[in-house]
Scaffold this motif. Structure first.
Motif, PDB file in Angstrom:
ATOM      1  N   VAL A   1      38.747  -1.575  84.515  1.00  0.00           N
ATOM      2  CA  VAL A   1      38.399  -3.115  84.869  1.00  0.00           C
ATOM      3  C   VAL A   1      38.541  -4.049  83.936  1.00  0.00           C
ATOM      4  CG1 VAL A   1      36.134  -4.210  85.327  1.00  0.00           C
ATOM      5  CG2 VAL A   1      36.464  -1.853  86.521  1.00  0.00           C
ATOM      6  N   PRO A   2      38.282  -3.861  82.578  1.00  0.00           N
ATOM      7  CA  PRO A   2      38.402  -4.806  81.602  1.00  0.00           C
ATOM      8  C   PRO A   2      39.777  -5.099  81.546  1.00  0.00           C
ATOM      9  CG  PRO A   2      37.055  -3.110  80.626  1.00  0.00           C
ATOM     10  CD  PRO A   2      37.301  -2.746  81.939  1.00  0.00           C
TER      11      PRO A   2
ATOM     12  N   HIS B   1      38.727   4.260  79.324  1.00  0.00           N
ATOM     13  CA  HIS B   1      37.892   5.484  79.218  1.00  0.00           C
ATOM     14  C   HIS B   1      39.295   6.501  79.207  1.00  0.00           C
ATOM     15  CE1 HIS B   1      34.864   2.789  80.471  1.00  0.00           C
ATOM     16  NE2 HIS B   1      34.380   3.372  79.714  1.00  0.00           N
TER      17      HIS B   1
ATOM     18  N   ARG C   1      31.151  -6.732  71.487  1.00  0.00           N
ATOM     19  CA  ARG C   1      31.497  -6.021  72.849  1.00  0.00           C
ATOM     20  C   ARG C   1      32.054  -4.404  72.357  1.00  0.00           C
ATOM     21  NH1 ARG C   1      32.303  -9.339  76.986  1.00  0.00           N
ATOM     22  NH2 ARG C   1      32.521 -11.619  76.591  1.00  0.00           N
ATOM     23  N   GLY C   2      30.876  -3.546  72.043  1.00  0.00           N
ATOM     24  CA  GLY C   2      31.401  -2.526  71.390  1.00  0.00           C
ATOM     25  C   GLY C   2      31.713  -1.288  72.616  1.00  0.00           C
ATOM     26  N   TYR C   3      32.078  -1.866  73.616  1.00  0.00           N
ATOM     27  CA  TYR C   3      32.211  -0.740  74.723  1.00  0.00           C
ATOM     28  C   TYR C   3      33.856  -0.535  74.623  1.00  0.00           C
ATOM     29  CZ  TYR C   3      32.633  -5.271  77.220  1.00  0.00           C
ATOM     30  OH  TYR C   3      32.822  -6.673  77.438  1.00  0.00           O
ATOM     31  N   ALA C   4      34.218   0.446  75.463  1.00  0.00           N
ATOM     32  CA  ALA C   4      35.663   0.537  75.566  1.00  0.00           C
ATOM     33  C   ALA C   4      36.483  -0.266  76.341  1.00  0.00           C
ATOM     34  CB  ALA C   4      35.791   2.271  75.930  1.00  0.00           C
ATOM     35  N   ARG C   5      37.770  -0.385  76.062  1.00  0.00           N
ATOM     36  CA  ARG C   5      38.701  -1.007  76.984  1.00  0.00           C
ATOM     37  C   ARG C   5      39.158  -0.121  78.143  1.00  0.00           C
ATOM     38  NH1 ARG C   5      38.779  -5.766  77.519  1.00  0.00           N
ATOM     39  NH2 ARG C   5      40.965  -6.055  78.182  1.00  0.00           N
TER      40      ARG C   5
END
Lengths: 218, 500
Positions: free
Chosen positions: A171-172, A40, A34-38
């Motif tokens: 959202v996360p 932004h 899950r290389g995306y950001a927690r």
């Protein structure tokens, strides 16, 4: 053969080229990159609340800010300016919020018919949390929010967000704090449609006016 | 529409030819697609981790598809544990029968519907109507389509091909026949049209006892279903009726609750170009007495209808990653000119061009023509939030149409014959294969072509005429590249040997 067996059999045959592997959730989460950001951007709590206010307003919710002590007076003003004569109230709404309000209180009961709800002028609720990056409030059916339908049928919804406790960045983070077993409704601005030449029109079937009160608790 | 193909639908080139001549349609489409695509680019640019979100979305969906059997079984357990009932439907007819029987069991003859691609795909409204059950579409655009006795032409904005004047006329003429008539003196301002729809549909919502929906996502771990929408008609259908029936394609699964964090970020931005759509409803079975909220009876119908056949194709199965955002439609130069109806399916545009021939097979004329409804420019792949390589699948399906070969239909392996009408192309490909395998023949042919270049016609004769009617024939150079290389570089590279 039942259709269940037929479909599952087809799936297994279709995947004959796929090697077996560990499909436990633990293995899944470990393998899932899950290389995306927690969230932004890097913001202070205050900036996160500001972003929420900005994004809510960008999608045409009307945003108010007040201290906890001033909430009853603000709500009274909001009902009066709209000429609301009746207000739907979830069972667990803090009673002092409406201490100064004039409208007749209609209680959220399982037995109310949709037609009865349709005759109410306004509804007021709390929320489970609010998401700053998307300008979203999330309701989970808790006692201060009531059933899904009370925030749907009346044309005017006032939602009180406790600031900063109920505000999350993204959202996360929101999903992490929510319980999937509860009835969840995510609301980002008032009901809207862009179905006619992509012109945005507020209010087709849900409330046409959404007012969000950001209430600081200290 | 049952079975998926619009009855009497001509093949894509013919349908597109007609649509391209309709200037109102083209103007409506151009305005709409350009507006959404520009907004989408801005919404996506707000997230600096878009590439990572897109990669994660692809991985989550691929993982789910690789273990689809286990996750389906787990979803079933989760939904049943939460008080729902699960049905399995191998094809459209079975799904329609299940839903019809469920509605009949309630004793109702009216249902309200949330816009759902799956129920359009199986022709549910027509199947219900045949049994005396009226299905009311409640999404504004779907209402416009239903009242206009029309077909949807876009995944997200089904009435994208209609302008405000046309919509006003449809409302004024048709609403009375379905319930509350349009207000007197209705104008064509979007606000007034939306208000007319609100009044017309509200009487239906408030008395509805049965709701029918699809779902954007199903979570195997928790049994949660998710519907994203804007207008609130979804919430009405999911909340007010006593019975809710959801018809959902088996590919709409994600393994875990946490996986939603990817798609709730990528779907709204890709489809309506918003940070978040106005309403998202999530429900897990029927809630217990503590939180009693919404329908007291919940049925989930899991739909195959060609999806397992698509899964069996190692190249084509990636189409099942699709989350129906419609971003690919809005950037497609072919869709923009031909319009959604030309694709002869509820799934138009680039995704439709690879999904329909896989769900339905490539045997019909329209389905065999769909893999060609593209310029292969690749814009669809660029915007896809789950990175479906649509051009790759298009080329793969073209090969299947032209060459035939092995495919899976209704769960059984079949050998497809080459499609008719591609004999010239097949012969040309075979000849090319022969020549490329023989360098001497290739060289001789190229030299001959160069020497006779002044004599080449500008259009092809015979069966090639149709091809060259819409294309410029390439000009043959004065000297073949291989000769030029030999003449100018040949001596030098010979001296260098193999040290590269």
């Amino acid at each position: 053969m039942s259709s269940r067996d037929r479909i599952l059999g087809r799936v297994r045959r279709a995947l004959a080229d796929v090697p077996d592997g560990d499909t436990s959730y633990k293995a899944y989460e470990a393998s899932m990159d899950r290389g995306y950001a927690r969230e932004h951007g890097d913001r202070t709590t205050e900036q996160t609340v500001d972003l929420l206010a900005e994004n809510l307003a960008d999608y045409r919710a009307i945003v108010h800010r007040c201290a906890a002590a001033d909430l009853p007076e603000l709500l009274t003003r909001l009902f009066a300016s709209r000429g609301s004569r009746s207000v739907l109230v979830p069972p667990g709404l803090p009673p002092h919020w409406l201490a100064a309000a004039d409208p007749v209180r209609i209680h959220d009961r399982a037995a109310s018919t949709p037609h009865e709800l349709d005759r109410v002028d306004s509804v007021i609720t709390g929320c489970a949390l609010a998401v700053a990056e998307t300008g979203t409030i999330v309701l989970d059916g808790s006692p201060d929010q009531g059933r899904r339908r009370i925030t749907l049928v009346p044309d005017h919804h006032i939602c009180v967000v406790r600031v900063p406790d109920q505000v999350v960045s993204s959202v996360p983070v929101a999903l992490e704090r929510l319980d999937p077993a509860r009835p969840l409704t995510w609301i980002s601005g008032p009901s809207a449609t862009s179905d006619i030449e992509l012109d945005r029109v507020e209010g087709v079937h849900g409330p046409r006016t959404l007012e969000v009160v950001l209430m600081s608790e200290e | 529409m049952s079975g998926g193909t619009f009855v009497g639908m001509p093949a894509f080139p013919e349908a597109a030819h007609e649509a391209v001549g309709n200037t109102t349609l083209r103007a409506n489409l151009r305005h709409a697609t350009h507006t959404i695509r520009d907004k989408r680019a801005r919404a996506v640019a707000e997230l600096d981790d878009w590439a990572e979100l897109r990669a994660a979305g692809r991985r989550v969906k691929d993982h789910t598809l690789r273990h689809l059997d286990r996750y389906l079984v787990q979803l079933e357990e989760s939904v049943v544990r939460a008080g729902g009932t699960v049905h399995w439907a191998a094809d459209a007819d079975e799904a329609n029968r299940i839903v019809t029987d469920l509605v009949k069991a309630t004793g109702e003859s009216e249902v309200v519907k949330v816009k759902s691609m799956a129920t359009q795909e199986i022709g549910l409204n027509e199947a219900l109507e045949a049994e005396g059950i009226h299905a009311y579409e409640t999404d504004l655009a779907e209402l416009i389509v239903q009242l206009g006795r029309d077909r949807p032409s876009h995944i997200l904005v089904p009435a994208i091909h209609r302008n405000r004047g046309e919509i006003r006329d449809i409302f004024a003429k048709e609403m009375a026949g379905w319930g509350r008539p349009a207000p007197e003196g209705l104008t064509d301002t979007p606000a007034e049209l939306a208000e007319a729809a609100r009044l017309h549909l509200r009487e239906k919502f408030l008395r509805a006892k049965v709701g029918i929906s699809g779902a954007n996502f199903m979570v195997a771990e928790t049994g949660t279903l998710v519907v994203v929408e804007s207008e609130g008609n979804g919430r009405m259908c999911l909340t007010l009726p006593e019975t809710l029936i959801s018809v959902v394609g088996i590919e709409k699964l994600v393994p875990t609750w946490r996986d939603l964090e990817v798609f709730l970020q990528t779907l709204p931005r890709s489809s309506t170009a918003e940070r978040m759509n106005p309403y998202t409803s999530m429900w897990t079975g029927t809630t217990d007495s503590d939180t009693a909220d919404g329908p007291s009876t919940f049925h989930l119908v899991l739909l195959d209808n060609g999806r397992t056949d698509t899964l069996a194709d190692e190249v084509g199965r990636q189409a099942l990653r699709c989350i129906r955002c419609s971003a690919c439609l809005n950037v497609c130069p072919v869709y923009e000119r031909a319009g959604g109806h030309a694709y002869g399916s509820v799934y138009p545009g680039p995704i439709g061009a690879i999904l329909s021939p896989q769900l339905r097979g490539t045997q019909s004329e329209i389905d065999a023509s769909l893999p060609y409804a593209s310029s292969l420019c690749g814009a669809c792949y660029e915007v896809c939030p789950v990175a479906i390589d649509i051009p790759e699948v298009l080329v793969h399906l073209r090969e299947r149409v032209v060459q035939g070969g092995e495919a899976t239909r209704h769960g059984t392996k079949v050998m497809l014959k080459p499609a008719k009408g591609h004999a010239a192309e097949r012969a040309a490909m075979r000849a090319a294969g022969l020549v490329f395998a023989r360098p001497g023949a290739l060289r001789a042919g190229q030299r001959l072509a160069s020497r006779t270049r002044r004599l080449h016609p500008r259009t092809l004769p015979g069966p090639g005429r149709a091809w060259s009617a819409t294309r410029e024939l390439p000009k043959v150079p004065a000297e073949p590249f291989r000769d030029w290389w030999q003449r100018t570089q040949g001596a030098r590279s010979k001296g260098k040997g193999n040290d590269a």
